[in-house]
Motif scaffolding. Structure first.
Motif, PDB file in Angstrom:
ATOM      1  N   ARG A  84     -80.460  25.201   8.658  1.00 17.97           N
ATOM      2  CA  ARG A  84     -81.467  24.639   7.555  1.00 17.97           C
ATOM      3  C   ARG A  84     -81.514  23.190   8.027  1.00 17.97           C
ATOM      4  O   ARG A  84     -80.656  22.602   8.528  1.00 17.97           O
ATOM      5  N   MET A  85     -82.759  22.463   7.861  1.00 15.40           N
ATOM      6  CA  MET A  85     -82.669  21.100   8.165  1.00 15.40           C
ATOM      7  C   MET A  85     -83.357  20.323   6.820  1.00 15.40           C
ATOM      8  O   MET A  85     -84.143  20.803   6.237  1.00 15.40           O
ATOM      9  N   VAL A  86     -82.726  18.949   6.862  1.00 14.33           N
ATOM     10  CA  VAL A  86     -83.106  17.987   5.915  1.00 14.33           C
ATOM     11  C   VAL A  86     -83.824  16.964   6.781  1.00 14.33           C
ATOM     12  O   VAL A  86     -83.228  16.041   7.476  1.00 14.33           O
ATOM     13  N   MET A  87     -85.163  17.136   6.610  1.00 17.66           N
ATOM     14  CA  MET A  87     -85.784  16.182   7.505  1.00 17.66           C
ATOM     15  C   MET A  87     -85.951  14.620   7.083  1.00 17.66           C
ATOM     16  O   MET A  87     -85.870  14.088   5.794  1.00 17.66           O
ATOM     17  N   GLN A  88     -86.166  13.630   7.849  1.00 26.37           N
ATOM     18  CA  GLN A  88     -86.286  12.173   7.694  1.00 26.37           C
ATOM     19  C   GLN A  88     -87.487  12.154   6.920  1.00 26.37           C
ATOM     20  O   GLN A  88     -87.417  11.408   5.870  1.00 26.37           O
ATOM     21  N   GLU A  89     -88.430  12.748   7.252  1.00 24.54           N
ATOM     22  CA  GLU A  89     -89.792  12.604   6.480  1.00 24.54           C
ATOM     23  C   GLU A  89     -89.859  13.812   5.373  1.00 24.54           C
ATOM     24  O   GLU A  89     -89.540  14.882   5.909  1.00 24.54           O
ATOM     25  N   LEU A  90     -89.993  13.420   4.108  1.00 22.47           N
ATOM     26  CA  LEU A  90     -89.894  14.255   3.094  1.00 22.47           C
ATOM     27  C   LEU A  90     -90.947  15.483   3.190  1.00 22.47           C
ATOM     28  O   LEU A  90     -92.167  15.321   3.738  1.00 22.47           O
ATOM     29  N   ASN A  91     -90.627  16.671   2.662  1.00 19.83           N
ATOM     30  CA  ASN A  91     -91.539  17.776   2.724  1.00 19.83           C
ATOM     31  C   ASN A  91     -91.608  18.405   1.407  1.00 19.83           C
ATOM     32  O   ASN A  91     -91.349  19.660   1.107  1.00 19.83           O
ATOM     33  N   LEU A  92     -91.808  17.527   0.562  1.00 18.20           N
ATOM     34  CA  LEU A  92     -91.944  17.978  -1.138  1.00 18.20           C
ATOM     35  C   LEU A  92     -93.241  18.208  -1.442  1.00 18.20           C
ATOM     36  O   LEU A  92     -94.281  17.246  -0.891  1.00 18.20           O
ATOM     37  N   LEU A  93     -93.499  18.887  -2.588  1.00 14.61           N
ATOM     38  CA  LEU A  93     -94.880  18.986  -3.124  1.00 14.61           C
ATOM     39  C   LEU A  93     -95.008  17.909  -4.399  1.00 14.61           C
ATOM     40  O   LEU A  93     -94.267  18.409  -5.387  1.00 14.61           O
ATOM     41  N   PRO A  94     -95.676  17.081  -4.172  1.00 10.05           N
ATOM     42  CA  PRO A  94     -95.483  16.163  -5.320  1.00 10.05           C
ATOM     43  C   PRO A  94     -96.264  16.386  -6.696  1.00 10.05           C
ATOM     44  O   PRO A  94     -96.016  15.861  -7.901  1.00 10.05           O
ATOM     45  N   THR A  95     -97.247  17.561  -6.649  1.00  8.61           N
ATOM     46  CA  THR A  95     -97.620  18.016  -7.884  1.00  8.61           C
ATOM     47  C   THR A  95     -97.079  19.076  -8.730  1.00  8.61           C
ATOM     48  O   THR A  95     -97.077  19.346  -9.574  1.00  8.61           O
ATOM     49  N   LEU A  96     -95.881  19.570  -8.032  1.00 10.74           N
ATOM     50  CA  LEU A  96     -94.932  20.339  -8.640  1.00 10.74           C
ATOM     51  C   LEU A  96     -93.636  19.438  -9.237  1.00 10.74           C
ATOM     52  O   LEU A  96     -93.384  18.748  -8.869  1.00 10.74           O
ATOM     53  N   THR A  97     -93.069  20.239 -10.087  1.00 11.05           N
ATOM     54  CA  THR A  97     -91.703  19.880 -10.768  1.00 11.05           C
ATOM     55  C   THR A  97     -90.663  19.703  -9.688  1.00 11.05           C
ATOM     56  O   THR A  97     -90.600  20.352  -8.779  1.00 11.05           O
ATOM     57  N   ILE A  98     -89.385  18.912 -10.152  1.00 12.18           N
ATOM     58  CA  ILE A  98     -88.250  18.976  -9.520  1.00 12.18           C
ATOM     59  C   ILE A  98     -87.931  20.274  -9.424  1.00 12.18           C
ATOM     60  O   ILE A  98     -87.555  20.593  -8.208  1.00 12.18           O
ATOM     61  N   ALA A  99     -87.783  21.110 -10.303  1.00 11.63           N
ATOM     62  CA  ALA A  99     -87.162  22.479 -10.471  1.00 11.63           C
ATOM     63  C   ALA A  99     -87.886  23.475  -9.497  1.00 11.63           C
ATOM     64  O   ALA A  99     -87.320  24.283  -8.685  1.00 11.63           O
ATOM     65  N   GLU A 100     -89.166  23.353  -9.685  1.00 11.20           N
ATOM     66  CA  GLU A 100     -90.155  24.131  -8.707  1.00 11.20           C
ATOM     67  C   GLU A 100     -90.062  24.023  -7.272  1.00 11.20           C
ATOM     68  O   GLU A 100     -89.839  24.924  -6.240  1.00 11.20           O
ATOM     69  N   ASN A 101     -89.951  22.422  -6.891  1.00 12.09           N
ATOM     70  CA  ASN A 101     -89.637  21.947  -5.395  1.00 12.09           C
ATOM     71  C   ASN A 101     -88.224  22.673  -4.895  1.00 12.09           C
ATOM     72  O   ASN A 101     -88.051  23.176  -4.085  1.00 12.09           O
ATOM     73  N   LEU A 102     -87.152  22.629  -6.062  1.00 15.22           N
ATOM     74  CA  LEU A 102     -85.873  23.172  -5.575  1.00 15.22           C
ATOM     75  C   LEU A 102     -85.750  24.674  -5.341  1.00 15.22           C
ATOM     76  O   LEU A 102     -85.426  25.101  -4.132  1.00 15.22           O
ATOM     77  N   PHE A 103     -86.664  25.471  -5.868  1.00 19.02           N
ATOM     78  CA  PHE A 103     -86.756  26.991  -5.860  1.00 19.02           C
ATOM     79  C   PHE A 103     -88.096  27.632  -5.651  1.00 19.02           C
ATOM     80  O   PHE A 103     -88.343  28.716  -5.832  1.00 19.02           O
ATOM     81  N   LEU A 104     -88.740  26.646  -4.683  1.00 19.48           N
ATOM     82  CA  LEU A 104     -89.990  27.165  -4.414  1.00 19.48           C
ATOM     83  C   LEU A 104     -90.146  28.677  -3.833  1.00 19.48           C
ATOM     84  O   LEU A 104     -91.314  29.323  -4.018  1.00 19.48           O
ATOM     85  N   ASP A 105     -89.258  28.890  -3.076  1.00 16.01           N
ATOM     86  CA  ASP A 105     -89.249  30.190  -2.271  1.00 16.01           C
ATOM     87  C   ASP A 105     -88.557  31.222  -3.096  1.00 16.01           C
ATOM     88  O   ASP A 105     -88.362  32.518  -2.395  1.00 16.01           O
ATOM     89  N   ARG A 106     -88.056  31.155  -4.210  1.00 13.02           N
ATOM     90  CA  ARG A 106     -87.397  31.891  -5.007  1.00 13.02           C
ATOM     91  C   ARG A 106     -87.211  31.565  -6.670  1.00 13.02           C
ATOM     92  O   ARG A 106     -86.326  31.802  -7.351  1.00 13.02           O
TER      93      ARG A 106
END
Length: 509
Positions: A84-106
């Motif tokens: 797994r990688m934590v990239m320098q440039e963020l890869n989040l979806l701003p229109t989703l909630t914190i919880a949704e971004n954390l568990f987007l694939d599950r």
């Protein structure tokens, strides 16, 4: 190495685009070990990480993972294998909630509908591991500052089983407390036998967290060794290929008349009755914890955000102005180098030349027609002046390293020759050699009579380059220090002062 299992091995790995960017890399990662990866911007760190993480394929060489040939076709395939990688440039979806971004694939669901209660229950302990327990899991990520977004990005990659974890400049926007929380998580990963690659230009951090170090320069591996054998000065010399004078002289600065004055700026709870003055020839630092209102103040001055009340004075002599947009701020010779170069500063698919000339159409056109030669010469001027690492002015900006992207953004504003320049985290993701270039540039700006405001999460940086440091805490300006009156402890105490009586605060720990 008898106590450590070999996780991944690279042999003769290289990557070539129009020219080689990585050459003959040999590397072995072991369980429970942290490898520090450092080097100047453009040295090949991100390319090497992306090869391991499955984002790009090497041109030459081979890899093995847990004793088997390893050639991932995608990042998703690498993640399935535990890389797994934590990239320098963020890869989040701003229109989703914190919880949704954390568990987007599950996402937990019942009959195809998201189980919101269960999602919150899953998110809360994950957020707590990185100190975000005070935030609402249902808050939209787009409403958070860059610092908090970076913590969400880190937290998302701490979920699940990992065998290799790559952290690319993970602390660039974090407070000291958040860095401590991250380091505690790294120790837990080591105890679980995870192999970590920690990419950073902050050499003091590398000494704290890493076991081994690899230094890259111009795509070549110049050192792989026990990190305890090297001083910071030795590592810097390896990175840049020369000795780098660490001294920074501000004695030549001469402060002139006030050139910008903020009076009683108020915007909800974010900015509360803030007043400050900036002089010609001065670097004024803005310090504070993530969420204290630093970026919000810069955006308010630049008229990117409306204020509820307050008055701005600009010019020499000062004149009261009412700015309704960034365009009006620019017309009054105010510039903002944003902290979010990817989302707000650059047009990534376009060339270095196009991004440099953006907003400078009068310099590159004739009778409203673009003069390609002028645009090219303008870009080349700043490629040389700022040491931008690129094979040419027509190269797309998104192919550059983060630090070189930042230099392109700065060059645009330098050409505007504004009297007031607001820098929000100007050295985020920039290596030690390039940092010094930026510091020298700040000196040049002050000597030409500009007024400069710098927001930085690196307190030592502010103490090095600034004439005064204003400290924000919980949306309030609590204290302003001069060079002969500040200490690191005093500035930190001021930064925490607004949270001391707040219950459940992120920083009240």
């Amino acid at each position: 190495m008898a106590d450590y299992q070999e996780i991944l091995s690279m042999s003769g790995v290289g990557k070539t685009y129009s020219e080689p960017v990585l050459t003959n890399i040999n590397l072995t990662l072991y369980s429970g070990k942290v490898l520090a990866l450092t080097g100047e911007n453009g040295a090949g760190k991100s390319t090497l990480s992306k090869i391991i993480g499955g984002l790009i394929a090497p041109t030459t060489g081979s890899m093995t993972y847990l004793g088997q040939p390893y050639a991932p076709a995608s990042r998703k395939e690498a993640e399935k294998l535990g890389i797994r990688m934590v990239m320098q440039e963020l890869n989040l979806l701003p229109t989703l909630t914190i919880a949704e971004n954390l568990f987007l694939d599950r996402l937990p669901n019942r009959g195809g509908w998201i189980n919101r209660k269960r999602l919150r229950e899953m998110a809360i302990p994950v957020m707590a591991t990185v100190g975000l327990q005070a935030l609402d899991p249902d808050m939209l990520v787009g409403e958070l500052g860059i610092g908090h977004q970076q913590m969400i990005e880190i937290a998302r990659n701490l979920i699940g089983d990992s065998r290799i974890l790559i952290l690319d400049e993970p602390t660039a926007m974090l407070t000291s407390r958040e860095v401590e929380l991250l380091f505690a998580q790294i120790q837990q990963f080591k105890q679980r036998g995870v192999s970590l690659i920690y990419i950073s230009h902050r050499l003091d951090e590398l000494a704290q967290v890493a076991d081994e170090i690899m230094v890259l320069r111009d795509g070549n591996m110049v050192c792989t060794d026990d990190i305890r054998r090297y001083s910071s000065e030795q590592l810097v010399s390896l990175m840049v290929g020369r000795d780098l004078d660490s001294r920074f002289d501000v004695s030549a600065r001469r402060q002139g008349n006030p050139i910008l004055k903020v009076e009683h700026f108020t915007r909800g709870d974010v900015l509360q009755d803030i007043s400050l003055t900036l002089h010609r020839g001065e670097v004024l630092g803005i310090s504070g914890l993530v969420g204290a209102g630093r970026t919000e103040l810069m955006r308010a001055i630049f008229a990117a955000d409306r204020i509820d009340s307050g008055q701005l004075w600009v010019g020499d002599p000062l004149k009261a102005v009412t700015l309704r947009s960034p365009a009006e701020a620019i017309a009054h010779r105010i510039a903002l180098v944003t902290e979010d170069r990817k989302g707000e500063g650059l047009l990534l698919p376009l060339s270095v030349a196009a991004n440099t000339s953006l907003g400078n159409s009068d310099k590159i056109s004739r009778l409203s027609w673009l003069d390609a030669g002028r645009e090219q010469r303008l870009a080349q001027k700043y490629i040389s002046r700022l040491g931008i690492r690129t094979s040419g002015a027509q190269l797309a900006v998104d192919s550059l390293s983060g630090g070189n992207q930042q230099k392109v953004l700065i060059s645009r504003w330098l050409e505007r020759s504004c009297d007031v320049i607001l820098f929000d985290e100007p050295t985020r993701g920039i290596d030690v050699g390039a940092k010094r270039d930026i510091y020298l540039l700040l000196n040049e700006l002050t000597q030409s009579g500009k007024g400069v405001i710098v927001v930085s999460s690196d307190l030592r940086e502010l103490m090095l380059i600034c004439d005064r440091i204003a400290v924000l805490s919980a949306g309030k300006l609590v204290e302003t220090f001069t060079r002969d009156g500040w200490t690191q402890d005093a500035i930190l105490a001021a930064a925490f002062s607004g949270y001391q009586h707040a219950t459940g605060s992120l920083h009240n720990e």
